[in-house]
Design a protein around this motif. Structure first.
Motif, PDB file in Angstrom:
ATOM      1  N   VAL A 116       0.818  -1.113   0.050  1.00 20.73           N
ATOM      2  CA  VAL A 116      -0.065   0.104   0.025  1.00 20.73           C
ATOM      3  C   VAL A 116       0.791   1.304  -0.040  1.00 20.73           C
ATOM      4  O   VAL A 116       0.343   2.391  -0.367  1.00 20.73           O
ATOM      5  CB  VAL A 116      -0.947  -0.036   1.193  1.00 20.73           C
ATOM      6  CG1 VAL A 116      -2.053  -1.061   1.014  1.00 20.73           C
ATOM      7  CG2 VAL A 116      -0.258  -0.141   2.545  1.00 20.73           C
ATOM      8  N   VAL A 117       2.115   1.248   0.229  1.00 21.07           N
ATOM      9  CA  VAL A 117       2.828   2.680   0.277  1.00 21.07           C
ATOM     10  C   VAL A 117       3.637   2.637  -0.991  1.00 21.07           C
ATOM     11  O   VAL A 117       4.373   3.642  -1.228  1.00 21.07           O
ATOM     12  CB  VAL A 117       4.111   2.432   1.640  1.00 21.07           C
ATOM     13  CG1 VAL A 117       3.483   2.302   2.759  1.00 21.07           C
ATOM     14  CG2 VAL A 117       5.148   1.236   1.118  1.00 21.07           C
ATOM     15  N   GLU A 118       3.672   1.795  -1.898  1.00 17.98           N
ATOM     16  CA  GLU A 118       3.941   1.750  -3.435  1.00 17.98           C
ATOM     17  C   GLU A 118       3.672   3.084  -3.868  1.00 17.98           C
ATOM     18  O   GLU A 118       2.116   3.720  -3.783  1.00 17.98           O
ATOM     19  CB  GLU A 118       3.465   0.929  -4.170  1.00 17.98           C
ATOM     20  CG  GLU A 118       4.199  -0.650  -4.179  1.00 17.98           C
ATOM     21  CD  GLU A 118       5.652  -0.536  -4.245  1.00 17.98           C
ATOM     22  OE1 GLU A 118       6.061   0.496  -5.195  1.00 17.98           O
ATOM     23  OE2 GLU A 118       6.551  -1.209  -3.842  1.00 17.98           O
ATOM     24  N   LYS A 119       4.350   3.898  -4.446  1.00 19.00           N
ATOM     25  CA  LYS A 119       3.866   5.385  -5.001  1.00 19.00           C
ATOM     26  C   LYS A 119       3.391   6.351  -3.987  1.00 19.00           C
ATOM     27  O   LYS A 119       2.873   7.334  -4.337  1.00 19.00           O
ATOM     28  CB  LYS A 119       3.069   5.143  -6.137  1.00 19.00           C
ATOM     29  CG  LYS A 119       3.297   4.224  -7.372  1.00 19.00           C
ATOM     30  CD  LYS A 119       2.257   4.226  -8.307  1.00 19.00           C
ATOM     31  CE  LYS A 119       2.339   2.974  -9.306  1.00 19.00           C
ATOM     32  NZ  LYS A 119       1.342   2.772 -10.378  1.00 19.00           N
ATOM     33  N   THR A 120       3.900   6.119  -2.927  1.00 15.99           N
ATOM     34  CA  THR A 120       3.688   7.163  -1.959  1.00 15.99           C
ATOM     35  C   THR A 120       5.062   7.662  -1.176  1.00 15.99           C
ATOM     36  O   THR A 120       5.977   7.064  -1.299  1.00 15.99           O
ATOM     37  CB  THR A 120       2.689   6.678  -0.756  1.00 15.99           C
ATOM     38  OG1 THR A 120       3.550   5.844   0.146  1.00 15.99           O
ATOM     39  CG2 THR A 120       1.463   6.062  -1.368  1.00 15.99           C
ATOM     40  N   VAL A 121       5.014   8.842  -0.443  1.00 16.63           N
ATOM     41  CA  VAL A 121       6.149   9.372   0.328  1.00 16.63           C
ATOM     42  C   VAL A 121       6.531   8.360   1.260  1.00 16.63           C
ATOM     43  O   VAL A 121       7.601   8.443   1.909  1.00 16.63           O
ATOM     44  CB  VAL A 121       6.089  10.528   0.999  1.00 16.63           C
ATOM     45  CG1 VAL A 121       5.739  11.617  -0.087  1.00 16.63           C
ATOM     46  CG2 VAL A 121       4.785  10.606   1.733  1.00 16.63           C
ATOM     47  N   CYS A 122       5.678   7.439   1.857  1.00 20.28           N
ATOM     48  CA  CYS A 122       6.204   6.331   2.923  1.00 20.28           C
ATOM     49  C   CYS A 122       6.934   5.167   2.078  1.00 20.28           C
ATOM     50  O   CYS A 122       7.440   4.136   3.037  1.00 20.28           O
ATOM     51  CB  CYS A 122       4.748   5.772   3.408  1.00 20.28           C
ATOM     52  SG  CYS A 122       3.812   6.968   4.174  1.00 20.28           S
ATOM     53  N   LYS A 123       7.146   4.926   0.765  1.00 19.76           N
ATOM     54  CA  LYS A 123       7.987   3.974   0.231  1.00 19.76           C
ATOM     55  C   LYS A 123       9.449   3.994   0.730  1.00 19.76           C
ATOM     56  O   LYS A 123       9.981   4.821   0.778  1.00 19.76           O
ATOM     57  CB  LYS A 123       7.773   4.306  -1.346  1.00 19.76           C
ATOM     58  CG  LYS A 123       8.661   3.329  -2.059  1.00 19.76           C
ATOM     59  CD  LYS A 123       8.496   1.781  -2.038  1.00 19.76           C
ATOM     60  CE  LYS A 123       9.139   0.861  -2.683  1.00 19.76           C
ATOM     61  NZ  LYS A 123       8.994  -0.694  -2.639  1.00 19.76           N
ATOM     62  N   GLN A 124       9.769   2.893   1.100  1.00 16.97           N
ATOM     63  CA  GLN A 124      11.140   2.425   1.836  1.00 16.97           C
ATOM     64  C   GLN A 124      12.080   2.397   0.184  1.00 16.97           C
ATOM     65  O   GLN A 124      11.923   1.395  -0.481  1.00 16.97           O
ATOM     66  CB  GLN A 124      11.314   1.353   2.509  1.00 16.97           C
ATOM     67  CG  GLN A 124      10.424   1.401   3.825  1.00 16.97           C
ATOM     68  CD  GLN A 124      11.365   2.326   4.806  1.00 16.97           C
ATOM     69  OE1 GLN A 124      12.683   2.237   4.640  1.00 16.97           O
ATOM     70  NE2 GLN A 124      10.718   2.999   5.727  1.00 16.97           N
ATOM     71  N   TYR A 125      13.091   3.396   0.215  1.00 16.00           N
ATOM     72  CA  TYR A 125      14.005   3.458  -0.695  1.00 16.00           C
ATOM     73  C   TYR A 125      15.383   3.031   0.094  1.00 16.00           C
ATOM     74  O   TYR A 125      15.813   3.577   0.667  1.00 16.00           O
ATOM     75  CB  TYR A 125      14.036   4.557  -1.408  1.00 16.00           C
ATOM     76  CG  TYR A 125      12.891   5.003  -2.224  1.00 16.00           C
ATOM     77  CD1 TYR A 125      12.474   4.532  -3.678  1.00 16.00           C
ATOM     78  CD2 TYR A 125      12.034   5.799  -1.584  1.00 16.00           C
ATOM     79  CE1 TYR A 125      11.388   4.757  -4.120  1.00 16.00           C
ATOM     80  CE2 TYR A 125      10.737   6.172  -2.317  1.00 16.00           C
ATOM     81  CZ  TYR A 125      10.583   5.683  -3.641  1.00 16.00           C
ATOM     82  OH  TYR A 125       9.544   5.946  -4.286  1.00 16.00           O
ATOM     83  N   ILE A 126      15.859   1.895  -0.598  1.00 12.48           N
ATOM     84  CA  ILE A 126      16.957   1.135  -0.075  1.00 12.48           C
ATOM     85  C   ILE A 126      18.136   1.193  -1.205  1.00 12.48           C
ATOM     86  O   ILE A 126      18.069   0.910  -2.083  1.00 12.48           O
ATOM     87  CB  ILE A 126      16.899  -0.237   0.580  1.00 12.48           C
ATOM     88  CG1 ILE A 126      15.659  -0.151   1.815  1.00 12.48           C
ATOM     89  CG2 ILE A 126      17.913  -0.612   1.421  1.00 12.48           C
ATOM     90  CD1 ILE A 126      15.255  -1.527   2.073  1.00 12.48           C
TER      91      ILE A 126
END
Length: 409
Positions: free
Chosen positions: A399-409
């Motif tokens: 559900v966080v895909e394409k949101t500011v909550c997406k974890q970018y590692i």
């Protein structure tokens, strides 16, 4: 493998699924117009109705937890006629409105003299399979409140369905008019030996800490546990009401370098706060830790009241926005600003008053939410012909895909 198969079956019969803003599926596993129980026989159910021991309109689901193939639901005795206060339903039920099976059995709900359950609010499962259960000890809070038993913390082994411990909260930590309503377990080592439970007192604005190793309790007070006056006035679907609930929602950040943060907020508030758990796990800090409780960041706004919150394995917090029929998210690695908050689910029909929210211990991890239209229940405005109560689940990573909550590692 059996548990996985059961869950897949349940996923396929999900009812009234909705979409998150990014198109992800938010599943409704179960929904009820009114709650019913799994009585030993139809005759015993009817006897309970005739005796006023079961008044279906007075039963509301409040707390939720999931462990393996079962979902656990609390039904507090806020009004008369609630026959059982903690139940389970299988994740794989073929019914969209399954009967609740009193847990661990009926005997625990029919006991007298405080030997069983009185009125359970919420539960929190540690990673060793022990469910910590918060019993308020009070009945008929929405009618004529009676404190029958002390607020009590129970521990239940979910593998054996056995109550393994009972810890009444000492009277010196329960103030007059206390509403001890929520809890979260902090278990760290593989065998859950270094375990603490954090308990919120929403009406007398306190944080109670329980240490499992020696069954000790202590209590913190702080001005950040109070409600915000202007946020104590609510409007939801045309219903205006006032609640002055303080400290309520709590969630734990990731464990790092021997410590982890506790995030917390008042129900009637728009602000998030934090404190290091190393502080609250130390009873010697009760009277000298005022500066350790700090504001996390910006206000969520005038309709930013939040009930429960939880942090997933990736460090993303999810929280129930009860005045917006929505669930929000925040990546705990980022500053707590409105630009870093997002809505991952919102529906003004199926998500009216999302009340409890928990992350399970499965792989992959799922989030579980109870929606229950609580203000309408309080004022006897529940429509028995409508679906009022739902168990909702979602994949936090999806559900966080394409949101500011997406974890970018």
């Amino acid at each position: 493998m059996k548990v996985i198969i059961c869950f897949i079956a349940a996923w396929m019969i999900s009812y009234a699924s909705t979409q998150s803003p990014n198109g992800s599926t938010i599943g409704t596993l179960y929904r009820w117009k009114q709650i019913d129980y799994q009585y030993p026989s139809p005759a015993q159910r009817q006897e309970a109705i005739d005796a006023g021991e079961f008044i279906q309109a007075n039963v509301i689901p409040l707390g939720i937890e999931r462990w393996k193939g079962r979902v656990f639901i609390s039904t507090p005795r806020w009004k008369s006629g609630v026959p059982a206060t903690l139940s389970s339903v299988p994740v794989s039920s073929q019914s969209e409105s399954p009967e609740l099976a009193p847990y661990p059995n009926w005997d625990w709900h029919n006991a007298v003299n405080c030997t069983g359950f009185t009125s359970i609010f919420r539960m929190s499962v540690d990673h060793c399979g022990i469910m910590w259960v918060l019993d308020s000890g009070q009945v008929e809070a929405f009618e004529t409140p009676r404190q029958l038993c002390p607020p009590t913390l129970f521990a239940i082994d979910l593998e054996t369905d056995t109550v393994v411990a009972k810890y009444p909260i000492p009277s010196e930590f329960v103030l007059q008019n206390s509403l001890i309503t929520n809890l979260i377990v902090d278990s760290r080592d593989a065998r859950c030996r270094d375990l603490h439970v954090y308990i919120a007192d929403a009406w007398r604005f306190g944080l109670i800490v329980f240490r499992d190793s020696d069954a000790a309790f202590w209590r913190f007070s702080h001005y950040s546990f109070y409600p915000e006056p202007l946020l104590s006035n609510y409007t939801l679907h045309g219903l205006n009401y006032q609640w002055s609930d303080g400290l309520f929602g709590m969630s734990l950040g990731k464990y790092h370098l021997g410590d982890r943060p506790l995030y917390y907020h008042s129900m009637s508030g728009s602000l998030e706060f934090t404190v290091a758990t190393s502080v609250i796990r130390d009873p010697s800090r009760v009277d000298n830790a005022v500066s350790e409780f700090t504001l996390l960041g910006e206000s969520r706004g005038g309709d930013g009241q939040v009930s429960a919150a939880a942090v997933d394995r990736n460090g993303v917090m999810f929280f129930n926005l009860i005045s917006r029929d929505a669930i929000g998210c925040w990546d705990t690695r980022n500053p707590y600003t409105n630009d870093n908050l997002a809505i991952v689910a919102q529906n003004n029909r199926t998500m009216i008053f999302p009340n409890d929210l928990r992350m399970d211990h499965e792989v992959p991890q799922l989030a579980w939410v109870i929606t229950n239209r609580l203000p309408f229940y309080q004022f006897n405005l529940i429509d028995p012909l409508d679906y009022n109560y739902r168990v909702i689940y979602f994949d936090p990573a999806e559900v966080v895909e394409k949101t500011v909550c997406k974890q970018y590692i």
